[in-house]
Motif scaffolding. Structure first.
Motif, PDB file in Angstrom:
ATOM      1  N   LEU A   1       0.981  -1.098   0.120  1.00  0.00           N
ATOM      2  CA  LEU A   1       0.464  -0.434  -0.070  1.00  0.00           C
ATOM      3  C   LEU A   1       0.707   1.136   0.209  1.00  0.00           C
ATOM      4  CD1 LEU A   1      -2.502  -1.193   2.627  1.00  0.00           C
ATOM      5  CD2 LEU A   1      -3.110  -1.346   0.236  1.00  0.00           C
ATOM      6  N   SER A   2       0.294   2.584  -0.753  1.00  0.00           N
ATOM      7  CA  SER A   2       0.757   3.367  -1.327  1.00  0.00           C
ATOM      8  C   SER A   2       0.728   4.446   0.000  1.00  0.00           C
ATOM      9  CB  SER A   2       1.816   4.145  -2.019  1.00  0.00           C
ATOM     10  OG  SER A   2      -0.212   4.495  -3.038  1.00  0.00           O
ATOM     11  N   GLY A   3      -0.188   4.479   0.359  1.00  0.00           N
ATOM     12  CA  GLY A   3      -1.377   5.631   1.243  1.00  0.00           C
ATOM     13  C   GLY A   3      -2.509   5.703   0.678  1.00  0.00           C
ATOM     14  N   GLY A   4      -2.783   5.839  -0.768  1.00  0.00           N
ATOM     15  CA  GLY A   4      -3.943   6.682  -1.187  1.00  0.00           C
ATOM     16  C   GLY A   4      -5.190   5.500  -0.974  1.00  0.00           C
ATOM     17  N   GLU A   5      -5.020   4.329  -1.007  1.00  0.00           N
ATOM     18  CA  GLU A   5      -5.666   3.385  -1.613  1.00  0.00           C
ATOM     19  C   GLU A   5      -6.815   3.412  -0.352  1.00  0.00           C
ATOM     20  OE1 GLU A   5      -1.576   1.222  -3.183  1.00  0.00           O
ATOM     21  OE2 GLU A   5      -2.633   2.263  -1.140  1.00  0.00           O
ATOM     22  N   VAL A   6      -8.269   2.171  -0.990  1.00  0.00           N
ATOM     23  CA  VAL A   6      -9.195   2.404  -0.598  1.00  0.00           C
ATOM     24  C   VAL A   6      -9.228   0.842   0.116  1.00  0.00           C
ATOM     25  CG1 VAL A   6     -11.721   2.022  -0.004  1.00  0.00           C
ATOM     26  CG2 VAL A   6     -10.544   3.862  -1.576  1.00  0.00           C
ATOM     27  N   VAL A   7      -9.228   0.504   1.138  1.00  0.00           N
ATOM     28  CA  VAL A   7      -8.415  -1.272   1.919  1.00  0.00           C
ATOM     29  C   VAL A   7     -10.769  -1.499   2.621  1.00  0.00           C
ATOM     30  CG1 VAL A   7      -7.252  -2.702   3.748  1.00  0.00           C
ATOM     31  CG2 VAL A   7      -6.373  -0.363   2.519  1.00  0.00           C
ATOM     32  N   GLY A   8     -10.191  -3.092   2.097  1.00  0.00           N
ATOM     33  CA  GLY A   8     -11.580  -3.092   2.377  1.00  0.00           C
ATOM     34  C   GLY A   8     -11.658  -4.077   2.940  1.00  0.00           C
ATOM     35  N   ILE A   9     -12.225  -5.301   4.600  1.00  0.00           N
ATOM     36  CA  ILE A   9     -12.110  -6.671   4.784  1.00  0.00           C
ATOM     37  C   ILE A   9     -12.420  -7.183   5.042  1.00  0.00           C
ATOM     38  CG2 ILE A   9      -9.689  -5.483   5.628  1.00  0.00           C
ATOM     39  CD1 ILE A   9     -11.205  -5.132   8.156  1.00  0.00           C
TER      40      ILE A   9
ATOM     41  N   GLY B   1      -7.264  -0.080  -9.407  1.00  0.00           N
ATOM     42  CA  GLY B   1      -5.919   0.426  -8.539  1.00  0.00           C
ATOM     43  C   GLY B   1      -5.211   1.371  -7.632  1.00  0.00           C
ATOM     44  N   ARG B   2      -6.695   1.733  -6.668  1.00  0.00           N
ATOM     45  CA  ARG B   2      -7.063   1.602  -5.900  1.00  0.00           C
ATOM     46  C   ARG B   2      -7.671   1.311  -4.830  1.00  0.00           C
ATOM     47  NH1 ARG B   2     -10.991   6.993  -7.059  1.00  0.00           N
ATOM     48  NH2 ARG B   2     -10.531   6.708  -4.691  1.00  0.00           N
ATOM     49  N   MET B   3      -7.570   0.402  -4.847  1.00  0.00           N
ATOM     50  CA  MET B   3      -8.911   0.361  -3.762  1.00  0.00           C
ATOM     51  C   MET B   3      -9.056  -1.758  -3.936  1.00  0.00           C
ATOM     52  SD  MET B   3     -11.660  -2.762  -2.716  1.00  0.00           S
ATOM     53  CE  MET B   3     -11.988  -3.461  -4.711  1.00  0.00           C
TER      54      MET B   3
END
Length: 193
Positions: free
Chosen positions: A56-64, A94-96
């Motif tokens: 992760l670079s920091g700009g992603e949306v992360v779901g679990i 590319g963002r999630m």
């Protein structure tokens, strides 16, 4: 129904002269303790470790999603939903990142082995369809990582999917909320949670 005399004053059911105590023992977590531990430096350190491991670079949306491997948990449906989400929202390619933790269970039962294979196949299909040189939408992990690591994942996530297909209690929802002492993050529940 079972015919018996109920003694509400003593919280007992009596049948054939024998009394059975009836007590309430809620199954849950210690919310305050989990929330306090989630704010610890150990958990913050594990968040950094997750970021590195997931790229992760920091700009992603992360779901679990955090589930025991069971056909009632809706794991294949979650993976199909990630695929559909990316199809309908290409700006998230590319963002999630969706992290699905699958804790193995009942590995000697053929239907559970088939479910495990289906989950693997679906994750691979979603990744094949959407991955770029530097990004994969699904990270499929096959073991429980321990409470500190799970709290770190809760804190890292922007959203958590809890999607049982049948009525049932799921402690993951409460663990996610307890870990989010920052009052941030979105908990998405199926109708059956």
């Amino acid at each position: 129904g079972l015919e018996c005399r109920v003694d509400q004053e003593r919280s007992e059911a009596v049948r054939g002269g024998k009394a059975t105590a009836v007590r309430c023992f809620p199954i849950s977590i210690d919310f305050e303790s989990q929330s306090t531990e989630a704010a610890s430096p150990a958990v913050t350190g594990e968040m950094d470790r997750w970021r590195r491991e997931l790229g992760l670079s920091g700009g992603e949306v992360v779901g679990i999603g955090l589930d025991r491997l069971d056909y009632t948990k809706g794991i294949p449906e979650k993976l199909k939903a990630v695929d559909r989400f990316l199809e309908q929202n290409p700006s998230y390619v590319g963002r999630m990142v969706f992290v699905q933790v699958v804790v193995p269970s009942r590995s000697r039962i053929p239907t559970y082995n088939a479910l495990s294979e289906e989950v693997t196949r679906l994750a691979e299909e979603v990744n094949w369809r959407w991955s770029t040189d530097s990004w994969r939408p699904v990270a499929l992990l096959r073991n429980y990582e321990g409470s500190v690591r799970m709290m770190a994942l809760h804190r890292l996530a922007d959203f958590c999917l809890v999607t049982p297909l049948h009525d049932g209690m799921n402690l993951v929802a409460k663990e996610f909320v307890a870990s989010r002492f920052d009052a941030d993050g979105v908990l998405i529940l199926s109708n059956f949670a």
